[in-house]
Design a protein around this motif. Structure first.
Motif, PDB file in Angstrom:
ATOM      1  N   GLY A  97      14.511  17.830 -41.154  1.00  0.00           N
ATOM      2  CA  GLY A  97      14.771  16.491 -40.635  1.00  0.00           C
ATOM      3  C   GLY A  97      16.028  15.973 -41.308  1.00  0.00           C
ATOM      4  O   GLY A  97      16.436  16.498 -42.359  1.00  0.00           O
ATOM      5  N   ASN A  99      16.228  13.175 -42.682  1.00  0.00           N
ATOM      6  CA  ASN A  99      15.781  12.506 -43.917  1.00  0.00           C
ATOM      7  C   ASN A  99      16.013  13.394 -45.133  1.00  0.00           C
ATOM      8  O   ASN A  99      16.385  12.915 -46.207  1.00  0.00           O
ATOM      9  CB  ASN A  99      14.274  12.214 -43.855  1.00  0.00           C
ATOM     10  CG  ASN A  99      13.960  11.055 -42.947  1.00  0.00           C
ATOM     11  OD1 ASN A  99      14.837  10.292 -42.565  1.00  0.00           O
ATOM     12  ND2 ASN A  99      12.705  10.917 -42.600  1.00  0.00           N
ATOM     13  N   TYR A 126      17.100   4.796 -46.577  1.00  0.00           N
ATOM     14  CA  TYR A 126      18.224   4.609 -47.515  1.00  0.00           C
ATOM     15  C   TYR A 126      17.766   4.045 -48.862  1.00  0.00           C
ATOM     16  O   TYR A 126      18.118   4.607 -49.901  1.00  0.00           O
ATOM     17  CB  TYR A 126      19.336   3.744 -46.904  1.00  0.00           C
ATOM     18  CG  TYR A 126      19.791   4.170 -45.516  1.00  0.00           C
ATOM     19  CD1 TYR A 126      19.758   5.504 -45.123  1.00  0.00           C
ATOM     20  CD2 TYR A 126      20.241   3.233 -44.598  1.00  0.00           C
ATOM     21  CE1 TYR A 126      20.153   5.892 -43.849  1.00  0.00           C
ATOM     22  CE2 TYR A 126      20.650   3.613 -43.323  1.00  0.00           C
ATOM     23  CZ  TYR A 126      20.593   4.939 -42.954  1.00  0.00           C
ATOM     24  OH  TYR A 126      20.977   5.313 -41.695  1.00  0.00           O
ATOM     25  N   ALA A 206      21.667   9.525 -35.843  1.00  0.00           N
ATOM     26  CA  ALA A 206      20.399  10.017 -35.289  1.00  0.00           C
ATOM     27  C   ALA A 206      20.236   9.696 -33.798  1.00  0.00           C
ATOM     28  O   ALA A 206      19.581  10.437 -33.071  1.00  0.00           O
ATOM     29  CB  ALA A 206      19.212   9.443 -36.071  1.00  0.00           C
ATOM     30  N   THR A 234      20.211  14.654 -35.936  1.00  0.00           N
ATOM     31  CA  THR A 234      18.826  15.140 -35.954  1.00  0.00           C
ATOM     32  C   THR A 234      18.413  15.747 -34.617  1.00  0.00           C
ATOM     33  O   THR A 234      18.959  15.391 -33.568  1.00  0.00           O
ATOM     34  CB  THR A 234      17.858  13.994 -36.306  1.00  0.00           C
ATOM     35  OG1 THR A 234      16.527  14.522 -36.386  1.00  0.00           O
ATOM     36  CG2 THR A 234      17.878  12.880 -35.253  1.00  0.00           C
ATOM     37  N   SER A 236      15.218  15.345 -33.921  1.00  0.00           N
ATOM     38  CA  SER A 236      13.957  14.604 -33.742  1.00  0.00           C
ATOM     39  C   SER A 236      13.966  13.672 -32.549  1.00  0.00           C
ATOM     40  O   SER A 236      12.920  13.372 -31.990  1.00  0.00           O
ATOM     41  CB  SER A 236      13.660  13.773 -34.988  1.00  0.00           C
ATOM     42  OG  SER A 236      13.480  14.583 -36.114  1.00  0.00           O
ATOM     43  N   LYS A 237      15.134  13.164 -32.180  1.00  0.00           N
ATOM     44  CA  LYS A 237      15.151  12.080 -31.213  1.00  0.00           C
ATOM     45  C   LYS A 237      15.444  12.615 -29.815  1.00  0.00           C
ATOM     46  O   LYS A 237      14.521  12.952 -29.095  1.00  0.00           O
ATOM     47  CB  LYS A 237      16.143  11.002 -31.681  1.00  0.00           C
ATOM     48  CG  LYS A 237      15.825  10.481 -33.087  1.00  0.00           C
ATOM     49  CD  LYS A 237      14.590   9.620 -33.147  1.00  0.00           C
ATOM     50  CE  LYS A 237      13.925   9.472 -34.504  1.00  0.00           C
ATOM     51  NZ  LYS A 237      14.715   9.013 -35.610  1.00  0.00           N
ATOM     52  N   ARG A 245      10.732  18.992 -37.542  1.00  0.00           N
ATOM     53  CA  ARG A 245      11.555  18.576 -38.667  1.00  0.00           C
ATOM     54  C   ARG A 245      12.834  19.415 -38.797  1.00  0.00           C
ATOM     55  O   ARG A 245      12.891  20.433 -39.483  1.00  0.00           O
ATOM     56  CB  ARG A 245      10.785  18.655 -40.007  1.00  0.00           C
ATOM     57  CG  ARG A 245       9.374  18.111 -39.988  1.00  0.00           C
ATOM     58  CD  ARG A 245       9.324  16.633 -39.613  1.00  0.00           C
ATOM     59  NE  ARG A 245      10.149  15.817 -40.455  1.00  0.00           N
ATOM     60  CZ  ARG A 245      11.108  14.981 -39.978  1.00  0.00           C
ATOM     61  NH1 ARG A 245      11.325  14.867 -38.678  1.00  0.00           N
ATOM     62  NH2 ARG A 245      11.810  14.261 -40.814  1.00  0.00           N
TER      63      ARG A 245
HETATM   64  C1  LIG Z   1      14.623   8.748 -36.829  1.00  0.00           C
HETATM   65  C2  LIG Z   1      15.829   8.520 -37.697  1.00  0.00           C
HETATM   66  C3  LIG Z   1      16.396   9.567 -38.401  1.00  0.00           C
HETATM   67  C4  LIG Z   1      15.899  10.978 -38.225  1.00  0.00           C
HETATM   68  O1  LIG Z   1      14.901  11.336 -39.026  1.00  0.00           O
HETATM   69  P1  LIG Z   1      14.491  12.887 -39.056  1.00  0.00           P
HETATM   70  O2  LIG Z   1      14.187  13.107 -40.489  1.00  0.00           O
HETATM   71  O3  LIG Z   1      15.663  13.686 -38.614  1.00  0.00           O
HETATM   72  O4  LIG Z   1      13.321  13.017 -38.166  1.00  0.00           O
HETATM   73  C5  LIG Z   1      17.519   9.345 -39.170  1.00  0.00           C
HETATM   74  N1  LIG Z   1      18.083   8.132 -39.219  1.00  0.00           N
HETATM   75  C6  LIG Z   1      17.591   7.106 -38.532  1.00  0.00           C
HETATM   76  C7  LIG Z   1      18.292   5.806 -38.587  1.00  0.00           C
HETATM   77  C8  LIG Z   1      16.426   7.267 -37.777  1.00  0.00           C
HETATM   78  O5  LIG Z   1      15.893   6.217 -37.140  1.00  0.00           O
END
Ligand SMILES: *Cc1c(COP(=O)(O)O)cnc(C)c1O
Length: 376
Positions: A97, A99, A126, A206, A234, A236-237, A245
């Protein structure tokens, strides 16, 4: 003998609150005796279309190989991403991810005596990454609620004013979660141009794929001009692979080499590596996701305005809205109706709810349920 583990924790961790994830469907089904199939979850900015079918096929195929360790160097995925961003593979840092990458950046550049700057109402990871690394989290005032373009959005001048000789990182979410606001190309370039040499700029993209505005930057195009820039992305989105992840950073190879020193070996699992690489081949899925999101976002924004509310104008796959009363109360009333959204009091927006853009059906249901709750 008594032991208070809190006393033993490092100072940054003692003051931390854990990240609050969206409520899972299974948990709500159990608590309220609801059928999981009737529950609508618009709480975690997930893709309502699901995942790219190509990515899922690749993930299934990869399962046969999970008795082996993953490719710790993420060779194929890094090569594919390098091609996509026009950089060398050595410029890519894979993460569990994005993160994970944000945390690597904090562990590499932050620590006691140093600070990181970010905006009020910015992404919750952050402060967590900053404080866990022992550094000070400096919160810059955001734009006011009445700002014409980006209410509650990043005020880059205020962020610059928070920096000092001990600042090592500035986090810019573009677009930002949970406000859905963005920073356009010219102001972001001017900010990076004026950034002191001792500060690493992290541009968190992201949600970048959702933004259609012509003046929206892809900051990875500026890496040669700004050697202190790190761009995070990412799967994820828009790619719909949140559960696997996988994310990454694009930076100078010199920064990537530093991040690689703190990266956990095998941080991205083999199923995720295969799925992510395949997702990059599925442009049709991304195009369809963008189109569906545009329609759904308009549907949600119009529906919210029809309820007499004023959503924060969003360019992402979610919208936050002031509901004029504590968000947690309305969140709970919606739960009882089988609808999961996200209260954002933890982002200093106590009267807002964040709603992810869903399918047309899901958007209609959340608007109906919200209308009922607000009228009650
Ligand atoms: C969802 C999101 C992420 C991505 O998180 P992952 O760890 O890649 O799932 C990163 N930055 C922001 C601002 C997000 O909302």
């Amino acid at each position: 003998m008594t032991c208070d583990p809190v006393e033993l924790a490092v100072e940054g961790v003692r003051g931390l609150a854990p990240y609050e994830p969206g409520k899972p469907i299974g948990e709500l089904a159990r608590e309220y005796g609801l059928d999981p199939g009737d529950i609508i979850k618009l709480a975690s900015n997930e893709n309502p279309l699901g995942s790219s079918p190509r990515a899922l096929d690749a993930a299934r195929d990869a399962l046969d190989g999970v008795y082996r360790y993953p490719d710790g160097g993420a060779t194929e995925l890094r090569a594919r991403l390098a091609e996509r961003h026009g950089v060398e593979p050595t410029a890519i840092t894979p993460g569990n991810g994005s993160n994970d990458v944000l945390d690597m950046i904090a562990r590499t550049f932050l620590g006691p005596g140093r600070n990181a700057v970010f905006s009020r109402h910015a992404f919750a990871v952050y402060p967590i990454a900053t404080r866990a690394a022992g550094a000070e989290a400096r919160v810059a005032d955001a734009h006011a609620a009445g700002h014409p373009d980006a209410p509650y959005g990043h005020d880059l001048d205020a962020m610059a004013a928070c920096m000092d000789a001990d600042t090592r990182v500035v986090f810019i979410a573009n677009p930002n979660n949970p406000t859905g606001t963005r920073v356009a190309r010219d102001p972001l370039a001017a900010f990076l141009e004026a950034l002191p040499d001792h500060v690493i700029a992290v541009v968190d993209e992201a949600y970048a794929e959702y933004v259609q505005e012509a003046d929206h930057p892809d900051a990875s195009e500026w890496l040669e001009r700004y050697p202190n820039l790190v761009v995070t992305r990412t799967f994820s989105k828009i790619h719909g692979l949140a559960g696997l992840r996988c994310g990454y950073a694009v930076s100078s190879p010199a920064i990537a080499e530093l991040l690689n020193r703190v990266r956990h070996p095998f941080n991205v699992n083999s199923t995720a590596l295969a799925a992510a690489a395949a997702a990059l081949d599925d442009d049709a899925f991304v195009t369809e996701s963008v189109a569906m999101n545009r329609k759904g976002l308009a549907q949600l924004e119009e529906g919210l305005r029809a309820l007499g509310l004023a959503p924060i104008p969003s360019v992402a796959n979610f919208v936050s809205v002031d509901i004029g009363r504590p968000g947690v109360e309305v969140f709970e009333a919606l739960l009882a109706r089988g609808v999961i959204v996200r209260p954002v009091a933890g982002y200093e927006l106590p009267n807002h709810l964040r709603i992810t853009v869903g399918t047309a059906f899901e958007n209609r249901r959340v608007l109906e349920a919200l209308g009922e709750v607000l009228a009650a």
